[in-house]
Design a protein around this motif. Sequence first.
Motif, PDB file in Angstrom:
ATOM      1  N   PRO A  13       0.834  -1.205   0.000  1.00 28.33           N
ATOM      2  CA  PRO A  13       0.000   0.000   0.000  1.00 28.33           C
ATOM      3  C   PRO A  13       0.869   1.255   0.000  1.00 28.33           C
ATOM      4  N   VAL A  14       0.556   2.180  -0.907  1.00 35.24           N
ATOM      5  CA  VAL A  14       1.323   3.421  -1.024  1.00 35.24           C
ATOM      6  C   VAL A  14       0.464   4.628  -0.669  1.00 35.24           C
ATOM      7  N   SER A  15      -0.825   4.573  -1.021  1.00 37.42           N
ATOM      8  CA  SER A  15      -1.708   5.691  -0.723  1.00 37.42           C
ATOM      9  C   SER A  15      -3.148   5.220  -0.670  1.00 37.42           C
ATOM     10  N   GLN A  16      -3.986   6.060  -0.048  1.00 41.64           N
ATOM     11  CA  GLN A  16      -5.427   5.845  -0.028  1.00 41.64           C
ATOM     12  C   GLN A  16      -6.093   7.182  -0.281  1.00 41.64           C
ATOM     13  N   ALA A  17      -7.240   7.133  -0.946  1.00 46.23           N
ATOM     14  CA  ALA A  17      -7.994   8.357  -1.208  1.00 46.23           C
ATOM     15  C   ALA A  17      -9.466   8.021  -1.345  1.00 46.23           C
ATOM     16  N   ALA A  18     -10.300   9.034  -1.141  1.00 45.80           N
ATOM     17  CA  ALA A  18     -11.739   8.875  -1.264  1.00 45.80           C
ATOM     18  C   ALA A  18     -12.257   9.747  -2.389  1.00 45.80           C
ATOM     19  N   GLY A  19     -13.392   9.347  -2.948  1.00 45.45           N
ATOM     20  CA  GLY A  19     -14.014  10.133  -3.996  1.00 45.45           C
ATOM     21  C   GLY A  19     -15.453   9.718  -4.201  1.00 45.45           C
ATOM     22  N   ALA A  20     -16.183  10.560  -4.932  1.00 53.25           N
ATOM     23  CA  ALA A  20     -17.592  10.305  -5.202  1.00 53.25           C
ATOM     24  C   ALA A  20     -17.778   9.201  -6.251  1.00 53.25           C
ATOM     25  N   SER A  21     -16.693   8.806  -6.905  1.00 54.63           N
ATOM     26  CA  SER A  21     -16.717   7.694  -7.847  1.00 54.63           C
ATOM     27  C   SER A  21     -15.426   6.909  -7.672  1.00 54.63           C
ATOM     28  N   LYS A  22     -15.423   5.677  -8.162  1.00 57.29           N
ATOM     29  CA  LYS A  22     -14.193   4.878  -8.093  1.00 57.29           C
ATOM     30  C   LYS A  22     -13.084   5.573  -8.864  1.00 57.29           C
ATOM     31  N   LYS A  23     -13.435   6.114 -10.024  1.00 55.89           N
ATOM     32  CA  LYS A  23     -12.443   6.782 -10.867  1.00 55.89           C
ATOM     33  C   LYS A  23     -11.831   7.986 -10.151  1.00 55.89           C
ATOM     34  N   ALA A  24     -12.664   8.791  -9.514  1.00 55.59           N
ATOM     35  CA  ALA A  24     -12.151   9.966  -8.792  1.00 55.59           C
ATOM     36  C   ALA A  24     -11.242   9.538  -7.649  1.00 55.59           C
ATOM     37  N   ALA A  25     -11.626   8.493  -6.932  1.00 58.58           N
ATOM     38  CA  ALA A  25     -10.800   8.002  -5.831  1.00 58.58           C
ATOM     39  C   ALA A  25      -9.478   7.444  -6.352  1.00 58.58           C
ATOM     40  N   GLN A  26      -9.508   6.737  -7.482  1.00 58.50           N
ATOM     41  CA  GLN A  26      -8.276   6.213  -8.081  1.00 58.50           C
ATOM     42  C   GLN A  26      -7.351   7.347  -8.506  1.00 58.50           C
ATOM     43  N   GLN A  27      -7.918   8.383  -9.104  1.00 62.26           N
ATOM     44  CA  GLN A  27      -7.099   9.500  -9.568  1.00 62.26           C
ATOM     45  C   GLN A  27      -6.410  10.195  -8.397  1.00 62.26           C
ATOM     46  N   GLU A  28      -7.146  10.386  -7.308  1.00 59.04           N
ATOM     47  CA  GLU A  28      -6.554  11.029  -6.139  1.00 59.04           C
ATOM     48  C   GLU A  28      -5.516  10.114  -5.493  1.00 59.04           C
ATOM     49  N   ALA A  29      -5.787   8.821  -5.448  1.00 62.85           N
ATOM     50  CA  ALA A  29      -4.807   7.881  -4.898  1.00 62.85           C
ATOM     51  C   ALA A  29      -3.533   7.881  -5.741  1.00 62.85           C
ATOM     52  N   ALA A  30      -3.680   7.975  -7.057  1.00 65.60           N
ATOM     53  CA  ALA A  30      -2.513   8.048  -7.943  1.00 65.60           C
ATOM     54  C   ALA A  30      -1.729   9.333  -7.684  1.00 65.60           C
ATOM     55  N   ARG A  31      -2.431  10.452  -7.498  1.00 62.63           N
ATOM     56  CA  ARG A  31      -1.752  11.725  -7.212  1.00 62.63           C
ATOM     57  C   ARG A  31      -0.949  11.630  -5.914  1.00 62.63           C
ATOM     58  N   LEU A  32      -1.563  11.051  -4.893  1.00 61.13           N
ATOM     59  CA  LEU A  32      -0.878  10.897  -3.608  1.00 61.13           C
ATOM     60  C   LEU A  32       0.302   9.938  -3.714  1.00 61.13           C
ATOM     61  N   ALA A  33       0.148   8.874  -4.492  1.00 67.00           N
ATOM     62  CA  ALA A  33       1.247   7.919  -4.682  1.00 67.00           C
ATOM     63  C   ALA A  33       2.413   8.584  -5.403  1.00 67.00           C
ATOM     64  N   LEU A  34       2.116   9.383  -6.428  1.00 60.96           N
ATOM     65  CA  LEU A  34       3.178  10.115  -7.137  1.00 60.96           C
ATOM     66  C   LEU A  34       3.922  11.027  -6.182  1.00 60.96           C
ATOM     67  N   ALA A  35       3.174  11.740  -5.345  1.00 57.68           N
ATOM     68  CA  ALA A  35       3.800  12.651  -4.378  1.00 57.68           C
ATOM     69  C   ALA A  35       4.684  11.875  -3.407  1.00 57.68           C
TER      70      ALA A  35
END
Length: 85
Positions: free
Chosen positions: A53-75
């Motif tokens: 596990p590298v990051s976790q994120a929440a969103g109103a859709s799976k796609k939005a949550a994945q995008q935010e998790a990817a942003r956090l993982a990149l950071a």
Amino acid sequence: VFGSGDDADVRKSALQELLQARGDPVPEYIVVSEEGPSHRRQFRVECRISGRPVSQAAGASKKAAQQEAARLALAALEDVRAADQ
């Protein structure tokens, strides 16, 4: 800064490209929870790299949550890379 829509897909693509350049496998996105009524669902997604596990994120859709998790993982990966230099 990433916008909404297709531009936000850049986050997931950038993470995948960085990992492939390092010889790492592509990230996995696992839905760890779904909460709320169907018309107002919140998804929590975990981004894993090599099963870790590298990051976790929440969103109103799976796609939005994945995008935010990817942003956090990149950071997180950029922080690690900067610390290694």
